[in-house]
Design an enzyme around this catalytic site. Structure first.
Site, PDB file in Angstrom:
ATOM      1  N   GLY A  45       0.904  -1.076  -0.189  1.00 46.21           N
ATOM      2  CA  GLY A  45      -0.038  -0.068  -0.039  1.00 46.21           C
ATOM      3  C   GLY A  45       0.782   1.320  -0.028  1.00 46.21           C
ATOM      4  N   HIS A  46       1.687   1.162   0.910  1.00 48.95           N
ATOM      5  CA  HIS A  46       2.667   2.262   1.122  1.00 48.95           C
ATOM      6  C   HIS A  46       3.663   2.291  -0.308  1.00 48.95           C
ATOM      7  CE1 HIS A  46       2.500   1.502   5.346  1.00 48.95           C
ATOM      8  NE2 HIS A  46       2.333   2.674   5.324  1.00 48.95           N
ATOM      9  N   GLY A 156      -3.134   7.249   1.766  1.00 50.10           N
ATOM     10  CA  GLY A 156      -3.897   6.294   1.290  1.00 50.10           C
ATOM     11  C   GLY A 156      -5.402   6.411   1.709  1.00 50.10           C
ATOM     12  N   ASP A 159      -7.426   5.156   5.021  1.00 57.47           N
ATOM     13  CA  ASP A 159      -7.626   6.043   6.347  1.00 57.47           C
ATOM     14  C   ASP A 159      -8.447   7.044   5.744  1.00 57.47           C
ATOM     15  OD1 ASP A 159      -5.865   4.969   8.523  1.00 57.47           O
ATOM     16  OD2 ASP A 159      -4.339   5.051   6.749  1.00 57.47           O
ATOM     17  N   GLN A 162      -8.989  10.206   7.962  1.00 59.91           N
ATOM     18  CA  GLN A 162      -7.629  10.977   7.997  1.00 59.91           C
ATOM     19  C   GLN A 162      -7.471  11.752   6.642  1.00 59.91           C
ATOM     20  OE1 GLN A 162      -3.626   9.555   9.518  1.00 59.91           O
ATOM     21  NE2 GLN A 162      -3.376   9.133   7.431  1.00 59.91           N
ATOM     22  N   VAL A 185      -4.946  -0.956  -1.359  1.00 62.45           N
ATOM     23  CA  VAL A 185      -4.388  -1.734  -1.886  1.00 62.45           C
ATOM     24  C   VAL A 185      -4.644  -2.913  -1.027  1.00 62.45           C
ATOM     25  CG1 VAL A 185      -2.255  -2.822  -2.558  1.00 62.45           C
ATOM     26  CG2 VAL A 185      -2.463  -0.513  -2.915  1.00 62.45           C
ATOM     27  N   SER A 194      -2.363  -3.423   5.530  1.00 60.26           N
ATOM     28  CA  SER A 194      -2.156  -2.443   6.890  1.00 60.26           C
ATOM     29  C   SER A 194      -0.849  -2.939   7.712  1.00 60.26           C
ATOM     30  CB  SER A 194      -3.167  -2.487   7.718  1.00 60.26           C
ATOM     31  OG  SER A 194      -2.791  -2.149   9.061  1.00 60.26           O
ATOM     32  N   SER A 195      -0.286  -1.931   8.050  1.00 61.76           N
ATOM     33  CA  SER A 195       1.061  -2.220   9.103  1.00 61.76           C
ATOM     34  C   SER A 195       0.752  -3.326   9.917  1.00 61.76           C
ATOM     35  CB  SER A 195       1.951  -0.918   9.407  1.00 61.76           C
ATOM     36  OG  SER A 195       2.011  -0.334   8.351  1.00 61.76           O
ATOM     37  N   ARG A 196      -0.442  -3.073  10.487  1.00 63.31           N
ATOM     38  CA  ARG A 196      -1.005  -3.898  11.676  1.00 63.31           C
ATOM     39  C   ARG A 196      -1.218  -5.298  11.270  1.00 63.31           C
ATOM     40  NH1 ARG A 196      -3.091   0.012  15.615  1.00 63.31           N
ATOM     41  NH2 ARG A 196      -3.106   1.951  14.896  1.00 63.31           N
TER      42      ARG A 196
END
Ligand code: PAF
Length: 289
Positions: A45-46, A156, A159, A162, A185, A194-196
């Site tokens: 995604g990043h 992205g 969020d 945000q 993505v 997600s990083s999570r």
């Protein structure tokens, strides 16, 4: 003729002064600057944000900073994954020029006491469940905008709230830059990246799939049902999945983020969901129209 291929070097910068000096030199050469703010633990995604910035700007800066002021839960801040070496390897392969990876002291030499008000955008959803979160996001993102002075900044759509709040912050504070929203993505099976996700056990990873599956199923369901019925369908599906705990599911006007009552209320409608899978808080969203 020499067959020189371009030798490419990415620079990791830890201080604001150095970052400013590098960027002043780039700007003196008339180069455009793209900024991708991140908290690291980078994924595809990043990568999509960075690729877009590299394609649209002469210079791309990626910030990697786990911003303490946006965490209202200390445990969540401590658990947040930190993988700077892997992040740098990925960023270098994507063609980023500068990684800005400052310490907390560098960014907050003294506490940031600024208080933002993005009403009504920050009074719903994450704003309710994570008090102070968006104030912290605004603190760090406005600082990054001041340090980097980018022409474009990339965020992205996962969020979703945000993104809307950052657009509003740019409007309120008069930053001269373009906020570029980029599509979610997903893994092949639909889970939003997600990083999570790295915090999920293999079993939880399978359980978490019910989130995107339910959202996708709700798109078809919505064609034949009222908004209220569709909302209930999503809420019940998540509540009925063992291992998931629904925090909220809101169907909102994509511009104002205020809940809508009927599909005819507006022509931009998005469903935003937050679910706990064990201790891991996951968010996702889907556009109905
Ligand atoms: O979306 C994130 O990763 C963070 O909220 C951001 C925008 C990098 C600010 O810390």
């Amino acid at each position: 003729m020499h067959g020189f291929s371009e030798i490419y070097e990415m620079i990791v910068v830890e201080t604001v002064d150095k970052l400013r000096a590098f960027l002043a030199a780039a700007r003196a050469e008339g180069k455009s600057v793209g900024l991708v703010p991140t908290m690291g633990a980078l994924h595809e995604g990043h990568a999509s944000l960075v690729q877009r910035s590299v394609a649209e700007n002469d210079v791309t800066v990626v910030s990697v900073f786990v911003n303490p002021t946006q965490f209202n839960d200390k445990g969540d801040l401590e658990r947040y994954p930190r993988t700077l070496d892997a992040d740098c390897a990925l960023l270098s392969s994507l063609g980023a020029n500068y990684v800005f990876a400052p310490s907390v002291e560098e960014v907050y030499p003294e506490p940031d006491t600024r208080v933002f008000d993005f009403a009504p955008l920050d009074k719903v959803m994450e704003g309710v469940y994570r008090p102070g979160h968006f104030n912290g996001v605004a603190q760090i993102v406005s600082k990054l905008f001041m340090y980097v002075e980018p022409d474009r900044a990339y965020f992205g759509e996962k969020d979703f709230q945000q993104l809307a709040i950052i657009r509003e912050m740019v409007r309120q504070l008069g930053f001269k830059l373009q906020v570029v929203g980029c599509p979610i993505v997903r893994e092949k099976d639909g889970l939003a990246l997600s990083s999570r996700n790295t915090l999920l056990t293999p079993e939880q990873r399978i359980t978490a799939l019910a989130i995107s599956k339910t959202l996708f199923a709700s798109l078809d369901y919505a064609k034949l049902h009222t908004l209220t019925e569709t909302k209930q369908m999503v809420e019940q599906a998540i509540a009925g999945t063992e291992g998931l705990e629904l925090e909220y599911y809101e169907v909102v006007d994509g511009n104002t983020l205020q809940p809508v009552a009927s599909w005819d209320d507006t022509d931009y409608i998005v469903g935003c969901i937050t679910v706990y899978c064990g201790k891991v808080r996951l968010i996702d969203n889907i556009r109905y129209k």
